[in-house]
Motif scaffolding. Structure first.
Motif, PDB file in Angstrom:
ATOM      1  N   GLY A  60      -4.325  -1.075   3.243  1.00  0.00           N
ATOM      2  CA  GLY A  60      -5.571  -1.107   4.005  1.00  0.00           C
ATOM      3  C   GLY A  60      -6.699  -0.391   3.303  1.00  0.00           C
ATOM      4  O   GLY A  60      -6.481   0.451   2.424  1.00  0.00           O
ATOM      5  N   ILE A  86       0.536   6.802   4.319  1.00  0.00           N
ATOM      6  CA  ILE A  86       1.525   6.301   5.278  1.00  0.00           C
ATOM      7  C   ILE A  86       2.518   5.364   4.595  1.00  0.00           C
ATOM      8  O   ILE A  86       3.728   5.432   4.848  1.00  0.00           O
ATOM      9  CB  ILE A  86       0.792   5.595   6.443  1.00  0.00           C
ATOM     10  CG1 ILE A  86      -0.011   6.619   7.264  1.00  0.00           C
ATOM     11  CG2 ILE A  86       1.779   4.842   7.329  1.00  0.00           C
ATOM     12  CD1 ILE A  86      -0.976   6.010   8.280  1.00  0.00           C
ATOM     13  N   VAL A 121      -2.720  -7.766  -2.079  1.00  0.00           N
ATOM     14  CA  VAL A 121      -2.113  -8.521  -0.966  1.00  0.00           C
ATOM     15  C   VAL A 121      -3.003  -9.672  -0.487  1.00  0.00           C
ATOM     16  O   VAL A 121      -2.522 -10.570   0.200  1.00  0.00           O
ATOM     17  CB  VAL A 121      -1.752  -7.608   0.228  1.00  0.00           C
ATOM     18  CG1 VAL A 121      -0.640  -6.637  -0.131  1.00  0.00           C
ATOM     19  CG2 VAL A 121      -2.985  -6.881   0.766  1.00  0.00           C
ATOM     20  N   GLY A 151       0.828  -1.210   0.000  1.00  0.00           N
ATOM     21  CA  GLY A 151       0.000   0.000   0.000  1.00  0.00           C
ATOM     22  C   GLY A 151       0.856   1.252   0.000  1.00  0.00           C
ATOM     23  O   GLY A 151       0.546   2.245   0.657  1.00  0.00           O
ATOM     24  N   LEU A 170       4.928  -1.735  -3.190  1.00  0.00           N
ATOM     25  CA  LEU A 170       3.837  -2.618  -3.633  1.00  0.00           C
ATOM     26  C   LEU A 170       2.501  -1.911  -3.482  1.00  0.00           C
ATOM     27  O   LEU A 170       2.215  -1.324  -2.436  1.00  0.00           O
ATOM     28  CB  LEU A 170       3.880  -3.908  -2.808  1.00  0.00           C
ATOM     29  CG  LEU A 170       2.960  -5.052  -3.249  1.00  0.00           C
ATOM     30  CD1 LEU A 170       3.561  -6.405  -2.876  1.00  0.00           C
ATOM     31  CD2 LEU A 170       1.565  -4.919  -2.670  1.00  0.00           C
TER      32      LEU A 170
HETATM   33  P1  NAP Z   1      -4.554   5.244   2.139  1.00  0.00           P
HETATM   34  O1  NAP Z   1      -4.084   6.638   1.936  1.00  0.00           O
HETATM   35  O2  NAP Z   1      -5.976   4.902   1.836  1.00  0.00           O
HETATM   36  O3  NAP Z   1      -3.580   4.255   1.362  1.00  0.00           O
HETATM   37  C1  NAP Z   1      -3.787   2.880   1.393  1.00  0.00           C
HETATM   38  C2  NAP Z   1      -2.994   2.235   0.287  1.00  0.00           C
HETATM   39  O4  NAP Z   1      -3.238   0.807   0.335  1.00  0.00           O
HETATM   40  C3  NAP Z   1      -3.422   2.711  -1.100  1.00  0.00           C
HETATM   41  O5  NAP Z   1      -2.277   3.035  -1.862  1.00  0.00           O
HETATM   42  C4  NAP Z   1      -4.158   1.502  -1.656  1.00  0.00           C
HETATM   43  O6  NAP Z   1      -4.035   1.320  -3.046  1.00  0.00           O
HETATM   44  C5  NAP Z   1      -3.446   0.352  -0.984  1.00  0.00           C
HETATM   45  N1  NAP Z   1      -4.240  -0.872  -1.008  1.00  0.00           N
HETATM   46  C6  NAP Z   1      -5.546  -1.010  -0.688  1.00  0.00           C
HETATM   47  N2  NAP Z   1      -5.942  -2.272  -0.847  1.00  0.00           N
HETATM   48  C7  NAP Z   1      -4.873  -2.959  -1.297  1.00  0.00           C
HETATM   49  C8  NAP Z   1      -4.649  -4.314  -1.662  1.00  0.00           C
HETATM   50  N3  NAP Z   1      -5.627  -5.232  -1.587  1.00  0.00           N
HETATM   51  N4  NAP Z   1      -3.413  -4.688  -2.076  1.00  0.00           N
HETATM   52  C9  NAP Z   1      -2.424  -3.771  -2.166  1.00  0.00           C
HETATM   53  N5  NAP Z   1      -2.565  -2.483  -1.826  1.00  0.00           N
HETATM   54  C10 NAP Z   1      -3.778  -2.069  -1.413  1.00  0.00           C
HETATM   55  O7  NAP Z   1      -4.357   4.785   3.676  1.00  0.00           O
HETATM   56  P2  NAP Z   1      -3.397   5.365   4.845  1.00  0.00           P
HETATM   57  O8  NAP Z   1      -4.172   6.340   5.618  1.00  0.00           O
HETATM   58  O9  NAP Z   1      -2.062   5.702   4.310  1.00  0.00           O
HETATM   59  O10 NAP Z   1      -3.290   4.045   5.770  1.00  0.00           O
HETATM   60  C11 NAP Z   1      -2.216   3.119   5.684  1.00  0.00           C
HETATM   61  C12 NAP Z   1      -2.373   2.080   6.793  1.00  0.00           C
HETATM   62  O11 NAP Z   1      -2.409   2.744   8.069  1.00  0.00           O
HETATM   63  C13 NAP Z   1      -3.670   1.280   6.692  1.00  0.00           C
HETATM   64  O12 NAP Z   1      -3.444  -0.044   7.110  1.00  0.00           O
HETATM   65  C14 NAP Z   1      -4.571   1.997   7.687  1.00  0.00           C
HETATM   66  O13 NAP Z   1      -5.596   1.145   8.139  1.00  0.00           O
HETATM   67  C15 NAP Z   1      -3.585   2.380   8.756  1.00  0.00           C
HETATM   68  N6  NAP Z   1      -4.025   3.498   9.596  1.00  0.00           N
HETATM   69  C16 NAP Z   1      -4.286   4.741   9.071  1.00  0.00           C
HETATM   70  C17 NAP Z   1      -4.704   5.771   9.904  1.00  0.00           C
HETATM   71  C18 NAP Z   1      -4.999   7.156   9.408  1.00  0.00           C
HETATM   72  O14 NAP Z   1      -5.445   7.991  10.212  1.00  0.00           O
HETATM   73  N7  NAP Z   1      -4.794   7.471   8.145  1.00  0.00           N
HETATM   74  C19 NAP Z   1      -4.861   5.526  11.280  1.00  0.00           C
HETATM   75  C20 NAP Z   1      -4.604   4.255  11.775  1.00  0.00           C
HETATM   76  C21 NAP Z   1      -4.174   3.247  10.936  1.00  0.00           C
HETATM   77  P3  NAP Z   1      -4.841   2.146  -4.185  1.00  0.00           P
HETATM   78  O15 NAP Z   1      -4.063   3.394  -4.417  1.00  0.00           O
HETATM   79  O16 NAP Z   1      -4.832   1.227  -5.343  1.00  0.00           O
HETATM   80  O17 NAP Z   1      -6.212   2.380  -3.610  1.00  0.00           O
END
Ligand code: NAP
Length: 249
Positions: free
Chosen positions: A88, A14, A60, A9, A32
């Motif tokens: 995620g 993040i 994934v 992701g 990835l």
């Molecule tokens: P984000 O901006 O939505 O980025 C998530 C990335 O994961 C995107 O690039 C997405 O790809 C990719 N992804 C989704 N499904 C996938 C799959 N099946 N296989 C491979 N890649 C996939 O999220 P983020 O806020 O950076 O969050 C990153 C992690 O931190 C997540 O696990 C999230 O739950 C955790 N987290 C975030 C927060 C927050 O406040 N943001 C807080 C706590 C935990 P696409 O570009 O193709 O959609």
């Protein structure tokens, strides 16, 4: 020593920040994401800064795609011994409105994804007698309205982390989890849209609840990941670090 990392992701948010940080720490990085093209921007920023990275497309949650992605990283960058399970998605809804698809999609990407990636990468870690796994949990693991699926997945990430630490420790592999609070990314932007509030408004409201008085940034999480992946963190394993500007965001 140059090592090879895979960050899932890593196209944005993040994951992109962690990929850039691990590259600036001296590692080669497999960026990835679901679609190889999505990782291009992260890879370009790493290369512009003098680092080494390739983009890899894989879902994934798909075992065959995971195997192919890990093999591609191995052949182009060297055997991966650092793994960040960050990919995620959200499918928020109150329990009475949550569909089976909402439940399965979230559990599948976060938990099945982390399981499949860890199982594939541990072979290289065990062979190298060294490895680092960092799993993205969340403060939502403690429970969050509208997130039965996500909270279950993020609590599951903590149990997975502790078990990986127990099983893989004898091979020089550590496993730790980071539980972020509110971080400014597309994911929290989509939460603002779902709630029908402006993103800036949501960020300001969140900052008021956070002891350090600001929302988190992706680099806050990348710094914690960098520590867990460092040589000197070899005696830190099975831990959950809340990076939330306070004891709980
Ligand atoms: P984000 O901006 O939505 O980025 C998530 C990335 O994961 C995107 O690039 C997405 O790809 C990719 N992804 C989704 N499904 C996938 C799959 N099946 N296989 C491979 N890649 C996939 O999220 P983020 O806020 O950076 O969050 C990153 C992690 O931190 C997540 O696990 C999230 O739950 C955790 N987290 C975030 C927060 C927050 O406040 N943001 C807080 C706590 C935990 P696409 O570009 O193709 O959609």
């Amino acid at each position: 020593m140059t090592r090879t990392a895979i960050v899932t992701g890593a196209a944005r948010g993040i994951g992109a920040a962690i990929a850039r940080r691990l590259a600036s720490d001296g590692n080669s990085v497999g960026v990835l994401d679901l679609d190889e093209a999505h990782g291009a921007e992260t890879v370009a920023s790493i290369r512009d800064a003098g680092g080494r990275a390739i983009a890899v497309g894989a879902n994934v949650a798909d075992a065959a795609e995971v195997a192919a992605a890990v093999a591609k990283v191995e052949s182009e960058l060297g055997a991966p011994t650092i793994l960040i399970n960050n990919a995620g998605i959200l499918r928020d809804n109150l329990l009475f409105k949550m569909t089976e698809d909402d439940w399965d999609a979230v559990l599948s990407v976060h938990l099945r994804g982390a399981f499949l990636m860890s199982r594939a990468v541990q072979a290289h870690q065990v062979a190298a007698r060294w490895g680092r796994i960092v799993n993205l949990s969340s403060v939502s693991a403690l429970g969050n309205r509208g997130q039965a699926n996500y909270a279950a997945a993020k609590a599951g990430m903590q149990g997975l982390t502790k078990t990986l630490a127990i099983e893989l420790g004898r091979f020089g592999v550590t496993a730790n989890a980071i539980a972020p609070g509110f971080i400014v990314t597309d994911m929290t932007r989509s939460t603002a849209e779902r709630l029908g509030v402006g993103f800036d408004e949501l960020i300001a409201h969140s900052a008021e609840q956070i002891p350090v008085g600001r929302a988190g940034q992706p680099d806050d999480i990348a710094a914690a990941a960098s520590f867990f992946c460092s040589e000197e963190a070899g005696f830190v394993s099975g831990q959950v670090l809340y990076v939330a500007g306070g004891p709980r965001a």
